[in-house]
Design a protein around this motif. Structure first.
Motif, PDB file in Angstrom:
ATOM      1  N   PRO A  48       0.702  -1.152   0.001  1.00 60.69           N
ATOM      2  CA  PRO A  48      -0.009  -0.133   0.121  1.00 60.69           C
ATOM      3  C   PRO A  48       0.881   1.073   0.113  1.00 60.69           C
ATOM      4  O   PRO A  48       2.047   1.310   0.735  1.00 60.69           O
ATOM      5  CB  PRO A  48      -0.871  -0.222   1.332  1.00 60.69           C
ATOM      6  CG  PRO A  48      -0.155  -1.076   2.114  1.00 60.69           C
ATOM      7  CD  PRO A  48       0.479  -2.096   1.072  1.00 60.69           C
ATOM      8  N   ARG A  49       0.460   2.194  -0.803  1.00 60.38           N
ATOM      9  CA  ARG A  49       1.191   3.570  -0.811  1.00 60.38           C
ATOM     10  C   ARG A  49       0.141   4.702  -0.946  1.00 60.38           C
ATOM     11  O   ARG A  49      -0.917   4.378  -1.066  1.00 60.38           O
ATOM     12  CB  ARG A  49       2.181   3.278  -2.005  1.00 60.38           C
ATOM     13  CG  ARG A  49       1.418   3.156  -3.375  1.00 60.38           C
ATOM     14  CD  ARG A  49       2.568   3.161  -4.301  1.00 60.38           C
ATOM     15  NE  ARG A  49       2.084   2.717  -5.866  1.00 60.38           N
ATOM     16  CZ  ARG A  49       2.765   2.696  -6.763  1.00 60.38           C
ATOM     17  NH1 ARG A  49       3.955   2.710  -6.904  1.00 60.38           N
ATOM     18  NH2 ARG A  49       2.169   2.347  -7.966  1.00 60.38           N
ATOM     19  N   GLU A  50       0.892   5.770  -0.851  1.00 58.87           N
ATOM     20  CA  GLU A  50      -0.107   7.139  -0.674  1.00 58.87           C
ATOM     21  C   GLU A  50      -0.839   7.204  -2.286  1.00 58.87           C
ATOM     22  O   GLU A  50      -0.444   6.805  -3.218  1.00 58.87           O
ATOM     23  CB  GLU A  50       0.828   8.167  -0.894  1.00 58.87           C
ATOM     24  CG  GLU A  50       1.509   8.375   0.454  1.00 58.87           C
ATOM     25  CD  GLU A  50       0.904   9.467   1.222  1.00 58.87           C
ATOM     26  OE1 GLU A  50       0.645  10.615   0.886  1.00 58.87           O
ATOM     27  OE2 GLU A  50       0.311   9.120   2.465  1.00 58.87           O
ATOM     28  N   LEU A 106      -7.313  -2.058   6.696  1.00 56.60           N
ATOM     29  CA  LEU A 106      -6.259  -1.862   7.472  1.00 56.60           C
ATOM     30  C   LEU A 106      -5.349  -0.543   6.801  1.00 56.60           C
ATOM     31  O   LEU A 106      -4.559  -0.096   7.655  1.00 56.60           O
ATOM     32  CB  LEU A 106      -5.444  -3.034   7.336  1.00 56.60           C
ATOM     33  CG  LEU A 106      -5.976  -4.289   8.257  1.00 56.60           C
ATOM     34  CD1 LEU A 106      -4.853  -5.373   7.942  1.00 56.60           C
ATOM     35  CD2 LEU A 106      -5.856  -3.732   9.744  1.00 56.60           C
ATOM     36  N   PHE A 107      -5.435  -0.230   5.719  1.00 61.27           N
ATOM     37  CA  PHE A 107      -4.901   0.625   4.996  1.00 61.27           C
ATOM     38  C   PHE A 107      -5.758   1.840   4.439  1.00 61.27           C
ATOM     39  O   PHE A 107      -5.756   2.245   3.133  1.00 61.27           O
ATOM     40  CB  PHE A 107      -3.897   0.235   4.011  1.00 61.27           C
ATOM     41  CG  PHE A 107      -2.919  -0.789   4.618  1.00 61.27           C
ATOM     42  CD1 PHE A 107      -1.808  -0.645   5.391  1.00 61.27           C
ATOM     43  CD2 PHE A 107      -3.219  -2.197   4.229  1.00 61.27           C
ATOM     44  CE1 PHE A 107      -0.911  -1.320   5.855  1.00 61.27           C
ATOM     45  CE2 PHE A 107      -2.541  -3.024   4.680  1.00 61.27           C
ATOM     46  CZ  PHE A 107      -1.195  -2.807   5.578  1.00 61.27           C
ATOM     47  N   PRO A 108      -6.377   2.646   5.270  1.00 59.38           N
ATOM     48  CA  PRO A 108      -7.293   3.643   4.813  1.00 59.38           C
ATOM     49  C   PRO A 108      -6.375   4.708   4.127  1.00 59.38           C
ATOM     50  O   PRO A 108      -5.070   4.896   4.190  1.00 59.38           O
ATOM     51  CB  PRO A 108      -7.987   4.238   5.878  1.00 59.38           C
ATOM     52  CG  PRO A 108      -7.351   3.862   7.046  1.00 59.38           C
ATOM     53  CD  PRO A 108      -6.491   2.348   6.918  1.00 59.38           C
ATOM     54  N   ASN A 109      -6.971   5.401   2.912  1.00 63.69           N
ATOM     55  CA  ASN A 109      -6.275   6.452   2.080  1.00 63.69           C
ATOM     56  C   ASN A 109      -5.088   6.094   1.392  1.00 63.69           C
ATOM     57  O   ASN A 109      -4.509   6.812   0.761  1.00 63.69           O
ATOM     58  CB  ASN A 109      -6.102   7.697   2.903  1.00 63.69           C
ATOM     59  CG  ASN A 109      -7.021   8.186   3.861  1.00 63.69           C
ATOM     60  OD1 ASN A 109      -8.185   8.253   3.110  1.00 63.69           O
ATOM     61  ND2 ASN A 109      -6.854   8.829   4.933  1.00 63.69           N
ATOM     62  N   THR A 110      -4.997   4.681   0.983  1.00 66.00           N
ATOM     63  CA  THR A 110      -3.854   4.430   0.458  1.00 66.00           C
ATOM     64  C   THR A 110      -4.354   3.543  -0.872  1.00 66.00           C
ATOM     65  O   THR A 110      -5.354   3.401  -0.881  1.00 66.00           O
ATOM     66  CB  THR A 110      -2.957   3.137   1.001  1.00 66.00           C
ATOM     67  OG1 THR A 110      -3.660   2.143   1.405  1.00 66.00           O
ATOM     68  CG2 THR A 110      -2.316   4.034   2.253  1.00 66.00           C
TER      69      THR A 110
END
Lengths: 235, 231
Positions: A48-50, A106-110
């Protein structure tokens, strides 16, 4: 004329030769190759990344972005490079087939990017792509509730067969192609497309065949994933 | 009847059954569905007491409080810097967490600018999203010169060795200044390029052969004789 014998000598419920390899792209967070017969798919996972631009971000969960593409040299007649109506559709169904097993919350906004390249095609490319992408996601360390395996089943002439090749897809008396993706544990259907004509009984028979095929593919996937870290056990 | 299905230190894939029954509890990298516990990551099984967890073998850096990391300034705003530390989110470095005195309204890029690399410590992590760093502490600073190499975060303990045995051996032989960040970024600075290259090659060798037995001896030999097929 009935379809009595497969051109490559397989039984009607027999898959082509499968092989898989994990970790083929060094700079990707996760990668895998999946080969079934002459069809070869490679998948790379980044993230996951921006996610930019920011308005695409989802504050509740990660965005899964799949990109399916066929190399121009993957088919007999040169394929025009770049996205097409077909590849956009397959990217979308791949996304849906994989999203349900991932813990995206688990990784919001990515964003999690999945790139699938078909480098050699002989039917069943979307299924090979999904099988490769599932391995690449596991290799990238993204939490998943299950693995996904996909296979195409169908009706060629009057026979229900598994893993159609290009010859069978183009069978002159009509062929029905049904790509199916199943989760490994619960055998839940995450992808089912149908192109052609089948009766209800035939479809149920085909799904049964796909379950068996997916189990076989899953065991190859597991083996390929464990192979990478085999020596770590006694390290 | 509770039963452990996957043995300690075996490799498991997502969706593999680890244990059955309510006497076991799912730890990190595992989850419960019905009576059974399954893995949700590719990793090694670890059982501690009633907890069954999976130690990931791959994946991005997972920040933990107290970790020393090496990161790159990727954004400067009013009152804080954003640092890329190789995980899914950018980490924050507040003006209050740097050793310099900074006037109100000063341009922060005069102190730490874009693309500058810092050795920092993680002081607070909120659900792995809000990551706060500090530069106040021994050895925490901006880096000048040398080179940065990247390794898989899960291989970092192997590079450091038991009580730092491996890394101090490399430092001694190559006479390089080496800082290993928990996020897999390693800074190497030596007197000359040859030594830096030697240190780089040895560290990459450790990463590739991290699973083999007697690694310390192999590396010692490599340091003394030079690496075959090297530069």
């Amino acid at each position: 004329m009935a379809y009595s014998k497969r051109k490559d000598g397989r039984k009607f419920d027999e898959l082509r030769k499968i092989s898989a390899q994990v970790g083929i792209i060094k700079r990707a967070d996760g990668s895998a190759m999946f080969q079934i017969g002459d069809t070869i798919a490679i998948a790379a996972v980044y993230g996951p990344r921006e996610l930019h631009p920011r308005f695409l971000q989802n504050p509740e969960k990660a965005v899964l972005r799949c990109n399916y593409d066929m190399a121009s040299f993957s088919v007999t007649e040169r394929k025009k490079p770049g996205p097409s109506r077909r590849s956009v559709e397959i990217s979308l169904v791949t996304e849906k087939a994989l999203a349900s097993v991932l813990d995206l919350e688990l990784f919001p906004n990515t964003v999690i990017d999945v790139f699938i390249q078909i480098i050699q095609a002989n039917a069943g490319t979307r299924c090979a792509g999904i099988s490769a992408a599932a391995m690449a996601l596991a290799h990238a360390g993204i939490p998943m509730r299950d693995m996904v395996a996909a296979v195409s089943v169908g009706k060629v002439g009057d026979k229900i067969v598994i893993d159609l090749d290009k010859h069978e897809e183009d069978f002159e008396e009509g062929a029905t192609d049904i790509p199916i993706a199943l989760t490994a544990r619960n055998k839940e259907v995450t992808l089912l497309q149908l192109d052609g004509e089948v009766t209800k009984d035939e479809l149920m028979q085909a799904i049964k065949l796909a379950r068996k095929g997916c189990e076989e593919i899953h065991s190859v996937q597991v083996q390929a994933l464990k192979e990478v870290y085999k020596e770590d056990k006694d390290g | 009847m509770s039963k452990l299905i996957a043995e300690e230190r075996t490799i498991v894939v997502p969706g593999e059954k680890l244990a059955t029954g309510m006497e076991y509890l799912p730890g990190n990298g595992a989850f419960r569905e019905g009576d059974d516990i399954y893995s949700c990551q590719l990793g090694l099984v670890n059982v501690s007491g009633r907890f069954v967890k999976v130690i990931p073998l791959t994946g991005k850096y997972n920040p933990r409080e107290g970790d020393i990391i090496i990161g790159k300034i990727s954004d400067v705003s009013f009152g804080m810097w954003f640092v890329n530390i190789g995980c899914a989110y950018l980490a924050c470095l507040n003006v209050r967490e740097v050793p310099e005195f900074i006037d109100k309204g000063a341009d922060l890029s005069n102190y730490y600018d874009f693309n500058e690399v810092i050795i920092a410590q993680v002081i607070k992590v909120v659900r792995s999203k809000d990551i706060n760093l500090t530069l106040k502490g021994q050895g925490l600073r901006k880096i000048n010169g040398g080179k940065i190499i990247e390794v898989t975060p899960s291989k970092v303990p192997r590079i450091i060795g038991k009580q730092g045995s491996m890394i101090s051996m490399i430092k001694e032989h190559t006479k390089c200044n080496i800082v290993v960040g928990q996020n897999g970024n390693i800074w190497i600075k030596g007197d000359n390029v040859e030594n830096e290259v030697k240190a780089t090659e040895v560290i990459l060798k450790i990463e590739n052969e991290s699973h083999t037995h007697g690694l310390t001896d192999t590396i010692k030999k490599a340091l003394e004789e030079g690496i075959e097929n090297g530069l």
